[in-house]
Scaffold this active site. Sequence first.
Site, PDB file in Angstrom:
ATOM      1  CB  SER A 118      -1.297  36.776 -57.204  1.00 53.86           C
ATOM      2  OG  SER A 118      -0.860  35.695 -58.027  1.00 53.86           O
ATOM      3  NE  ARG A 166       8.862  36.629 -50.309  1.00 51.30           N
ATOM      4  CZ  ARG A 166       8.345  36.787 -49.094  1.00 51.30           C
ATOM      5  NH1 ARG A 166       7.197  36.201 -48.804  1.00 51.30           N
ATOM      6  NH2 ARG A 166       8.941  37.506 -48.179  1.00 51.30           N
ATOM      7  N   GLY A 167       3.187  36.455 -54.874  1.00 48.78           N
ATOM      8  CA  GLY A 167       2.387  35.925 -55.976  1.00 48.78           C
ATOM      9  C   GLY A 167       1.656  34.646 -55.646  1.00 48.78           C
ATOM     10  CG  LEU A 219      -0.988  40.070 -53.799  1.00 43.93           C
ATOM     11  CD1 LEU A 219      -0.955  40.472 -55.269  1.00 43.93           C
ATOM     12  CD2 LEU A 219      -2.372  39.577 -53.413  1.00 43.93           C
ATOM     13  CE1 TYR A 236      15.034  44.338 -51.134  1.00 40.16           C
ATOM     14  CE2 TYR A 236      13.735  46.053 -52.170  1.00 40.16           C
ATOM     15  CZ  TYR A 236      13.925  45.163 -51.138  1.00 40.16           C
ATOM     16  OH  TYR A 236      12.994  45.091 -50.122  1.00 40.16           O
TER      17      TYR A 236
END
Length: 335
Positions: free
Chosen positions: A217, A213-214, A211, A58
Amino acid sequence: MTIRTRTLGTTGPQVSALGLGCMGMSPMYGDVDRKESIATIHAALEAGVTLLDTGDFYALGHNEMLIGEALRAAPAARREQALLSVKFGALRGPGGEWTGYDGRPAAVKNFAAYSLQRLGVDHIDVYRIARLDPDVPIEETVGAIAELIEQGYVRHVGLSEVGAETIRRAAATAPISDLQIEYALISRGIEEEVLPTTRELGISITAYGVLSRGLISGHFSADRQLAANDFRAHSPRFQDGNLQHNLNLVEALRKIAEQKGVTVAQIAIAWVLAQGEDIVPLVGARTRERLTESLGALDVVLDADDLRAIEDAVPADAAAGERYPAAQMTHLGSK
């Protein structure tokens, strides 16, 4: 709010019912705020979250160093409660490009050595290859992790994004605590073969992307401009017609959330929590505000009627677009 606990499989540790996925705190979804990221990790630990998930690739090690910094600055009691889940094996070039995966035993031990240094710890609680290396039998990769366990550098073996056949082969080699894999209202591919296999073998699921990746959300809008270094700018589910289709699903979910007096994010996370005690959702909160919202899902009670309404609003396979760009989909284990 009291954070409940769940156990990772029959061999793994007891962890908080929600874990914190830290990937977004490195530049994977656009620019980040280092101070806020560290404050969010501290707030999670203070709230009782124990499971912190990262990957050595990452942002080329940035995420592990960030977590290491946060742990050093945390009170001793909070630092000691943290359980670290680390993915390894993804190869990247100096420009950030992805160049493959390496599951060779020598590479496994090399990756672990660097992760321990960046994290500033003497052991990793759950260690797993991020994607199956097609050139190395899973038995060899898992066997190398088992050797690290014998040496005290790792506590438990995990898997990531592999199919039922690979899970069985890995479990025949060493005890497996959990499988990390994407699972959400609009990502339900594990239900057909993978989830029955893990349940048969006593392996838990740590579910990432709860979620999406939003996307589900309740905070993502069709006119949002994504930075070039934001993964979602290249994700099929965020493209053109796919995005609007998927946001229509979110609006259907919002109606149910409003009836329950909760947010869209909370009901989406609560749905994953309701799928079984063997599933631990990872929330990707990057700020204390979003973390607080996510933790609120632990107080959401969904009965059979609620679950039926949610799945009617967002049926399985209702999403438009694949989870990843085509080139990355080839690395997701189907076996």
